[in-house]
Design a protein around this motif. Structure first.
Motif, PDB file in Angstrom:
ATOM      1  N   ALA A  21      12.263  11.999   3.773  1.00  0.00           N
ATOM      2  CA  ALA A  21      12.553  11.503   2.323  1.00  0.00           C
ATOM      3  C   ALA A  21      12.614  12.938   1.694  1.00  0.00           C
ATOM      4  O   ALA A  21      13.579  12.849   0.809  1.00  0.00           O
ATOM      5  CB  ALA A  21      11.698  10.473   1.895  1.00  0.00           C
ATOM      6  N   GLU A  22      11.785  13.717   1.750  1.00  0.00           N
ATOM      7  CA  GLU A  22      11.702  15.021   1.046  1.00  0.00           C
ATOM      8  C   GLU A  22      12.523  15.954   1.387  1.00  0.00           C
ATOM      9  O   GLU A  22      13.002  16.540   0.549  1.00  0.00           O
ATOM     10  CB  GLU A  22      10.492  15.668   1.307  1.00  0.00           C
ATOM     11  N   GLU A  23      13.304  15.706   2.563  1.00  0.00           N
ATOM     12  CA  GLU A  23      14.485  16.499   3.161  1.00  0.00           C
ATOM     13  C   GLU A  23      15.698  15.957   2.702  1.00  0.00           C
ATOM     14  O   GLU A  23      16.722  16.730   2.920  1.00  0.00           O
ATOM     15  CB  GLU A  23      14.294  16.880   4.551  1.00  0.00           C
ATOM     16  N   GLY A  24      15.637  14.791   2.185  1.00  0.00           N
ATOM     17  CA  GLY A  24      17.045  14.114   1.861  1.00  0.00           C
ATOM     18  C   GLY A  24      17.545  13.310   3.027  1.00  0.00           C
ATOM     19  O   GLY A  24      18.864  12.967   2.857  1.00  0.00           O
ATOM     20  N   ALA A  25      16.880  13.299   4.059  1.00  0.00           N
ATOM     21  CA  ALA A  25      17.493  12.489   5.121  1.00  0.00           C
ATOM     22  C   ALA A  25      16.988  11.126   5.339  1.00  0.00           C
ATOM     23  O   ALA A  25      17.554  10.212   6.033  1.00  0.00           O
ATOM     24  CB  ALA A  25      16.926  13.331   6.586  1.00  0.00           C
ATOM     25  N   ALA A  26      16.239  10.484   4.464  1.00  0.00           N
ATOM     26  CA  ALA A  26      15.919   9.165   4.147  1.00  0.00           C
ATOM     27  C   ALA A  26      15.770   8.723   2.892  1.00  0.00           C
ATOM     28  O   ALA A  26      15.746   9.896   1.985  1.00  0.00           O
ATOM     29  CB  ALA A  26      14.409   8.990   4.888  1.00  0.00           C
TER      30      ALA A  26
END
Length: 211
Positions: free
Chosen positions: A143-148
């Motif tokens: 989520a922090e990396e934008g993948a979730a």
């Protein structure tokens, strides 16, 4: 752990002086430290649980791998090459542990699967929803990396849950966000403490997993 106490020389009154200095250091307490070419001379007196001895200053007296404080916390539910087909079947039958390991296979492209962060996140969602702390941590990273879905705000919530479940890496990431003020009020004391909580030990599993 071995400790470097004092430079050692042989013979004469110099040796007596060094012995006296070494005794003073021993009585005063010898602080443990790594040994290896840091300006102490050709030989040093090293003290550990077995006593004191003289050895070359170039010798290494601490083995990093043996220091538990420097080892990364182990995930008890790591993917270990299980059949992806069997994991899929178990996950479809409602086993969150199988879903979690399948998520890892997708995240890292293991087990013959292509790397697919979207599929990894979907499987982590199942395991995180069942209360598996390491799944919460891994989903938080995605989520922090934008993948979730959810971005940093959701990552913070997931890191918080994982840290409270005993995952040290989640507490570290959360502390780093406090330090930088990224999505949280900047708070250096919390970073110095490691995290706002004292995480309890992570349970091996938060739910029953397949054999």
């Amino acid at each position: 752990m071995a400790a470097r106490c004092a430079p050692a020389e042989a013979g004469g009154r110099g040796g007596i002086a060094v012995a006296a200095l070494g005794l003073g250091l021993l009585l005063g307490g010898c602080q443990p430290r790594m040994v290896g070419g840091s300006g102490f001379g050709p030989a040093v007196q090293v003290c550990d649980e077995a006593g004191c001895r003289v050895q070359s200053s170039q010798a290494q007296t601490i083995v990093i791998a043996d220091d538990e404080r420097l080892q990364r916390q182990a995930d008890p539910d790591l993917y270990r090459g299980e059949s992806v087909a069997e994991l899929r079947a178990a996950a479809a039958a409602g086993d969150p542990g199988a879903a979690y390991r399948l998520g890892q296979a997708y995240e890292f492209g293991a087990g013959g699967l292509g790397r697919n962060l979207g599929q990894a996140a979907r499987n982590y969602e199942v395991a995180a929803g069942a209360g598996m702390p390491f799944a919460q941590y891994r989903l938080g990273k995605l989520a922090e990396e934008g993948a979730a879905p959810g971005g940093r705000a959701r990552a913070i919530r997931l890191y918080t849950e994982a840290a409270q479940g005993g995952v040290a890496q989640a507490a570290h990431n959360l502390g780093f966000l406090y330090l930088q003020g990224r999505g949280l009020p900047r708070d250096r004391p919390r970073r110095r403490a490691g995290s706002p909580w004292r995480p309890k030990r992570a349970s091996p599993r938060a739910s029953t997993t397949s054999a």
